[in-house]
Design a protein around this motif. Structure first.
Motif, mmCIF file in Angstrom:
data_model
loop_
_atom_site.group_PDB
_atom_site.id
_atom_site.type_symbol
_atom_site.label_atom_id
_atom_site.label_comp_id
_atom_site.label_asym_id
_atom_site.label_seq_id
_atom_site.Cartn_x
_atom_site.Cartn_y
_atom_site.Cartn_z
ATOM 1 N N LYS A 46 0.879 -1.179 0.000
ATOM 2 C CA LYS A 46 0.000 0.000 0.000
ATOM 3 C C LYS A 46 0.918 1.231 0.000
ATOM 4 O O LYS A 46 1.135 1.874 1.029
ATOM 5 C CB LYS A 46 -0.938 -0.034 1.213
ATOM 6 C CG LYS A 46 -1.908 -1.231 1.188
ATOM 7 C CD LYS A 46 -2.904 -1.166 2.319
ATOM 8 C CE LYS A 46 -3.840 -2.363 2.306
ATOM 9 N NZ LYS A 46 -4.708 -2.435 1.115
ATOM 10 N N TYR A 47 1.411 1.580 -1.184
ATOM 11 C CA TYR A 47 2.495 2.557 -1.308
ATOM 12 C C TYR A 47 2.091 3.973 -0.901
ATOM 13 O O TYR A 47 2.950 4.775 -0.538
ATOM 14 C CB TYR A 47 3.020 2.555 -2.748
ATOM 15 C CG TYR A 47 3.521 1.196 -3.199
ATOM 16 C CD1 TYR A 47 4.560 0.558 -2.520
ATOM 17 C CD2 TYR A 47 2.954 0.550 -4.296
ATOM 18 C CE1 TYR A 47 5.001 -0.692 -2.924
ATOM 19 C CE2 TYR A 47 3.400 -0.691 -4.709
ATOM 20 C CZ TYR A 47 4.419 -1.315 -4.013
ATOM 21 O OH TYR A 47 4.863 -2.544 -4.408
ATOM 22 N N TRP A 48 0.807 4.279 -1.000
ATOM 23 C CA TRP A 48 0.391 5.636 -0.660
ATOM 24 C C TRP A 48 0.572 5.945 0.838
ATOM 25 O O TRP A 48 0.567 7.090 1.251
ATOM 26 C CB TRP A 48 -1.060 5.859 -1.075
ATOM 27 C CG TRP A 48 -2.039 4.937 -0.382
ATOM 28 C CD1 TRP A 48 -2.690 5.154 0.792
ATOM 29 C CD2 TRP A 48 -2.454 3.648 -0.832
ATOM 30 N NE1 TRP A 48 -3.481 4.089 1.114
ATOM 31 C CE2 TRP A 48 -3.370 3.143 0.116
ATOM 32 C CE3 TRP A 48 -2.155 2.863 -1.959
ATOM 33 C CZ2 TRP A 48 -3.983 1.903 -0.004
ATOM 34 C CZ3 TRP A 48 -2.761 1.633 -2.087
ATOM 35 C CH2 TRP A 48 -3.653 1.148 -1.117
ATOM 36 N N LEU A 49 0.763 4.896 1.656
ATOM 37 C CA LEU A 49 0.937 5.094 3.093
ATOM 38 C C LEU A 49 2.316 5.646 3.447
ATOM 39 O O LEU A 49 2.595 5.896 4.622
ATOM 40 C CB LEU A 49 0.703 3.779 3.844
ATOM 41 C CG LEU A 49 -0.717 3.205 3.767
ATOM 42 C CD1 LEU A 49 -0.823 1.908 4.555
ATOM 43 C CD2 LEU A 49 -1.729 4.224 4.279
ATOM 44 N N THR A 53 -1.322 12.718 6.352
ATOM 45 C CA THR A 53 -2.178 11.636 6.818
ATOM 46 C C THR A 53 -3.588 11.795 6.270
ATOM 47 O O THR A 53 -4.211 10.818 5.824
ATOM 48 C CB THR A 53 -2.219 11.604 8.355
ATOM 49 O OG1 THR A 53 -0.889 11.496 8.873
ATOM 50 C CG2 THR A 53 -3.034 10.423 8.855
ATOM 51 N N LEU A 54 -4.098 13.025 6.272
ATOM 52 C CA LEU A 54 -5.439 13.267 5.737
ATOM 53 C C LEU A 54 -5.481 13.074 4.225
ATOM 54 O O LEU A 54 -6.456 12.535 3.684
ATOM 55 C CB LEU A 54 -5.893 14.683 6.102
ATOM 56 C CG LEU A 54 -6.097 14.966 7.603
ATOM 57 C CD1 LEU A 54 -6.469 16.416 7.828
ATOM 58 C CD2 LEU A 54 -7.165 14.050 8.174
ATOM 59 N N ILE A 55 -4.417 13.493 3.546
ATOM 60 C CA ILE A 55 -4.381 13.341 2.088
ATOM 61 C C ILE A 55 -4.431 11.874 1.691
ATOM 62 O O ILE A 55 -5.221 11.463 0.837
ATOM 63 C CB ILE A 55 -3.124 14.027 1.508
ATOM 64 C CG1 ILE A 55 -3.261 15.549 1.606
ATOM 65 C CG2 ILE A 55 -2.910 13.614 0.051
ATOM 66 C CD1 ILE A 55 -1.999 16.301 1.256
ATOM 67 N N THR A 108 -3.520 4.605 13.055
ATOM 68 C CA THR A 108 -3.774 5.922 12.460
ATOM 69 C C THR A 108 -4.050 6.954 13.544
ATOM 70 O O THR A 108 -3.518 8.072 13.508
ATOM 71 C CB THR A 108 -4.974 5.842 11.505
ATOM 72 O OG1 THR A 108 -4.837 4.720 10.640
ATOM 73 C CG2 THR A 108 -5.089 7.108 10.686
ATOM 74 N N LEU A 109 -4.888 6.576 14.512
ATOM 75 C CA LEU A 109 -5.243 7.498 15.594
ATOM 76 C C LEU A 109 -4.019 7.899 16.401
ATOM 77 O O LEU A 109 -3.839 9.080 16.734
ATOM 78 C CB LEU A 109 -6.285 6.833 16.503
ATOM 79 C CG LEU A 109 -6.742 7.644 17.712
ATOM 80 C CD1 LEU A 109 -7.440 8.921 17.265
ATOM 81 C CD2 LEU A 109 -7.677 6.810 18.597
ATOM 82 N N VAL A 157 -1.890 10.346 14.365
ATOM 83 C CA VAL A 157 -2.542 11.656 14.256
ATOM 84 C C VAL A 157 -2.415 12.427 15.564
ATOM 85 O O VAL A 157 -2.121 13.633 15.567
ATOM 86 C CB VAL A 157 -4.026 11.482 13.859
ATOM 87 C CG1 VAL A 157 -4.800 12.778 14.063
ATOM 88 C CG2 VAL A 157 -4.139 11.047 12.405
ATOM 89 N N ILE A 158 -2.622 11.750 16.695
ATOM 90 C CA ILE A 158 -2.487 12.413 17.999
ATOM 91 C C ILE A 158 -1.057 12.907 18.203
ATOM 92 O O ILE A 158 -0.823 14.005 18.737
ATOM 93 C CB ILE A 158 -2.912 11.459 19.131
ATOM 94 C CG1 ILE A 158 -4.428 11.216 19.080
ATOM 95 C CG2 ILE A 158 -2.523 12.022 20.496
ATOM 96 C CD1 ILE A 158 -4.928 10.216 20.091
ATOM 97 N N SER A 159 -0.082 12.129 17.766
ATOM 98 C CA SER A 159 1.322 12.550 17.867
ATOM 99 C C SER A 159 1.551 13.840 17.084
ATOM 100 O O SER A 159 2.180 14.782 17.586
ATOM 101 C CB SER A 159 2.241 11.450 17.341
ATOM 102 O OG SER A 159 2.067 10.251 18.059
ATOM 103 N N PHE A 160 1.024 13.896 15.873
ATOM 104 C CA PHE A 160 1.180 15.106 15.063
ATOM 105 C C PHE A 160 0.463 16.295 15.697
ATOM 106 O O PHE A 160 0.953 17.436 15.658
ATOM 107 C CB PHE A 160 0.657 14.863 13.648
ATOM 108 C CG PHE A 160 1.525 13.959 12.812
ATOM 109 C CD1 PHE A 160 2.903 14.116 12.816
ATOM 110 C CD2 PHE A 160 0.981 12.963 12.019
ATOM 111 C CE1 PHE A 160 3.719 13.289 12.039
ATOM 112 C CE2 PHE A 160 1.779 12.138 11.248
ATOM 113 C CZ PHE A 160 3.160 12.297 11.264
#
Length: 713
Positions: free
Chosen positions: A38-41, A85-87, A119-120, A123-126
């Protein structure tokens, strides 16, 4: 951590099995990227890796300049990480890539599931990196705790309020097979059925549903605020013998499950109701069907939403400083003049918030409108029929929701203007040497004269509810029977083990579990938001406050549908889970905690916070040891409200329940629709008892706010 949502219970930790790195549903980010291709990750991983190397390079030597440079760059790393991450979340969906230009760059069978714990966590780290970077730059006076809370709440409100609401509202501009058009919205908005002005008693044309809804909401806001103030004054400022029972009866309607109040009013005041037939038999007075229409709706909504005003106002009334009243009377003012020129103006934030909540609740009310509306049309019922009717029309429902938003936001800004920037501080860091004087006789008689008849009426309504569960068929066969309770809550012994075989047990246990989970989250998030709004200055505060009120201002039926539309596929797939119901509870009900917190905090001197911070306490310590103990009443109010509304909620969750997570409110509606009124009333009575016990336990555990006053002589 699993990058995608794990089917089943996350807390069983079955995803930690030996081969979890290889299973697509439970594999972490690294495995998803390199093993499952899943390269987009790679997008969210790039800023995180770059920050890691930067951190290692900056902390390798004790060079304060390099470390400060890292703090300065944290903001950019966090923003880049959150954006990437959102993109990636929206690039690929459940059934392939979402953009044509990506087809040649990614494998043909590319897809992904809903976001998971991995993912969560990222995201919280960011988010905390963004908060740390902003605090280092002096945002919110460099308070890391306050900045982190603000950033986290903004993100949650955007994801779980703004995102689903926009998903449904943009449908007002959508024409099937033709795309989006402002003309489509105008055609749905500018119609006589919505805005017709012929609303007089001899109206020959059409009274627009928008105006009828607005009038009902204003009348409900006024009546609930006045009744709530009367109850609050009696409970806090008089020695009335039965004020504890008065306090209980004042909140009794709020703990009543949906449709039950409307059913009880029909049994009492309907065309064939008990009181109606009694008047006809003894006085030959024909009431007719007056209960079906404006008067019945106003009566039911006032009965249902007065508790909200009471819960908001009781803390505000308690917060008025007695020393100010004493000073007024020392200068020669009478008790009546003191009340109307000193005490009542200091209650203005609470009165404004109580009216706003009653207004919004009336606007969003669906249950009473369906049962008692009759020919009196309101927007919430129109939205329901536009969504769930024979000819579903999402565009019409979205347009009506926008009208509700216009009314609600206009009232919100009028309320803000009325409260203004006046200082309402009454509790400071200094000891208060005053004691509450007696309530003026005029105010006391008005309060008792208003509240006591209302309690008597409430008591009568609930006698009807209670009796309805103990008769075979109300009005047909009034013989005593326990059949309905036995059917709902039967317990059998099979092979020396107890088994709950009643039809109500499954939905009851599910409802209590989800309500208990949502209760502390709703209260803490709401009061923390109220603390930020009332205590901290930051750019965009007005927009932030508007966002926190958005889900409460929109009818529950629209919120429920918007959650189904927004969260039934990647990037956030929560349908048929208990989590989507908990989230709906939290963000639907947090506004009461926000308003109650703002009303209570407006009476606390900011010098208390400053003194605590000056003495070396952090923002979190100040909140925990100074602020929260002084707003215990607001904490109790928000927890009680959250728990009760989670159990009695109908419109917001009617489309979110599933076979595994069926709720009491939805089950009661099913009983009513199948004409099993006895079982519905028996189930509702049991819920009232459960919620009453829960309220008493919460009050005992949390206690009252202690503001020490001189004993009265």
């Amino acid at each position: 951590m699993p990058w995608y949502r794990v089917d089943g219970n996350f807390w069983t930790f079955q995803w930690l099995a030996f081969n979890f790195f290889l299973i697509e549903e439970s594999a972490p980010l690294i495995s998803q990227l390199f093993h499952l291709e899943k390269y987009w990750l790679i997008l969210p991983l790039v800023p995180f890796v770059l920050y890691t190397f930067d951190y290692m390079a900056s902390t390798k030597f004790s060079d304060s300049i390099k470390q400060q440079g890292l703090l300065n760059r944290q903001l950019y790393y966090g923003l880049a990480g959150l954006s990437f991450t959102l993109i990636q979340a929206f690039l690929v969906g459940d059934f392939g890539v979402n953009f044509d230009w990506l087809v040649s760059l990614l494998p043909e069978d590319s897809y992904q599931f809903g976001a998971g714990a991995g993912t969560l966590l990222l995201v919280i780290s960011f988010l905390f990196m963004i908060a740390n970077g902003l605090a280092y730059r002096g945002f919110m006076k460099g308070d890391i705790f306050a900045t982190s809370c603000l950033i986290l709440i903004i993100f949650l409100v955007v994801v779980f309020v703004a995102f689903p609401v926009l998903n449904i509202l943009i449908r007002a501009f959508l024409i099937e097979d033709a795309g989006y058009s402002f003309q489509a919205f105008f055609d749905r908005f500018a119609i006589v059925n919505l805005w017709g002005l012929d609303c007089g008693p001899n109206a020959s044309s059409i009274c627009g549903v928008a105006w009828s809804t607005l009038f009902l909401a204003i009348m409900t806001g006024i009546s609930t605020t006045l009744l709530g103030l009367a109850f609050a004054l009696i409970v806090t400022r008089t020695n009335f013998i039965g004020k504890k029972f008065l306090s209980f009866f004042s909140i009794l309607p709020m703990i009543t499950p949906p449709f039950v109040v409307g059913m009880a009013l029909i049994l009492l005041l309907g065309a064939s109701g008990t009181f109606t037939e009694w008047l006809n038999a003894f006085f030959e007075v024909e009431l007719g069907g007056w209960i079906y229409g404006f008067w019945g709706l106003w009566l039911a909504q006032t009965l249902s939403y007065t508790p909200i005003a009471f819960l908001v106002l009781i803390g505000v009334v308690e917060g008025v400083s007695p020393s100010m009243e004493e000073a007024s009377q020392t200068l020669g003012a009478s008790p009546t003049k003191t009340f109307f020129t000193i005490s009542l103006p200091l209650m203005r934030p609470g009165l404004a918030n109580a009216f706003l909540l009653g207004f919004i609740e009336s606007m969003a009310d669906l249950g009473n409108a369906l049962v008692l509306g009759g020919d009196y049309q309101v927007l919430s019922a129109q939205i329901f029929f536009a969504i769930a009717g024979a000819s579903a029309d999402d565009g019409k429902a979205a347009t009506l929701a926008i009208v509700l938003l216009i009314f609600t936001l206009t009232t919100f800004f009028i309320q803000k203007r009325w409260v203004g920037k006046t200082n309402y501080t009454t509790v400071t860091g200094k000891g208060d040497g005053g004691s509450y004087g007696p309530l003026p006789k005029l105010v006391k008689f008005l309060s008792l004269g208003t509240a006591l008849p209302w309690v008597a009426f409430t008591f009568t309504v609930y006698v009807m509810i209670l009796l309805g569960g103990f008769v075979e068929t109300w009005g047909v066969d009034n013989s005593f029977s326990l059949t309905h309770y036995a059917e709902a809550f039967r317990i059998e012994f099979v092979n020396n083990s107890m088994m709950a075989s009643g039809v109500a047990w499954d939905s009851l246990f599910t409802t209590l579990l989800l309500a208990i989970i949502a209760m502390p989250l709703t209260s803490f998030l709401g009061l923390l938001t109220g603390y930020l709004l009332s205590r901290v200055d930051f750019p965009g505060k007005a927009y932030f406050e508007f966002g926190t009120m958005l889900s409460f201002a929109i009818p529950g039926i629209v919120i429920g549908v918007s959650y189904v539309i927004a969260f039934n596929q990647a990037p956030i797939d929560l349908t048929y889970t208990g989590m989507i119901i908990v989230l709906c509870f939290v963000f639907r009900n947090m506004s009461v905690g926000v308003r109650s917190g703002i009303a209570s905090l407006s009476q606390l001197d900011k010098g208390l916070d400053e003194a605590s911070i000056t003495l070396g306490a952090t923002g979190f310590t100040t909140l925990r040891r100074i602020i929260f103990p002084l707003i215990k009443q607001a904490i109790v109010s928000s927890m009680i409200y959250s728990f009760i509304r989670s159990i009695t909620s109908v419109s917001a969750v009617i489309f979110l329940v599933s076979a595994d997570y069926n709720l009491s409110s939805a089950y009661i509606i099913g009983l009513v629709e199948s004409n099993r009124f006895g079982v519905a009333i028996a189930y509702a009575t049991a819920l009232i008892v459960i919620m009453s016990v829960a309220i008493l336990l919460m009050k005992l555990l949390i206690g009252d706010r202690k503001v020490f006053l001189r004993a009265q002589k």
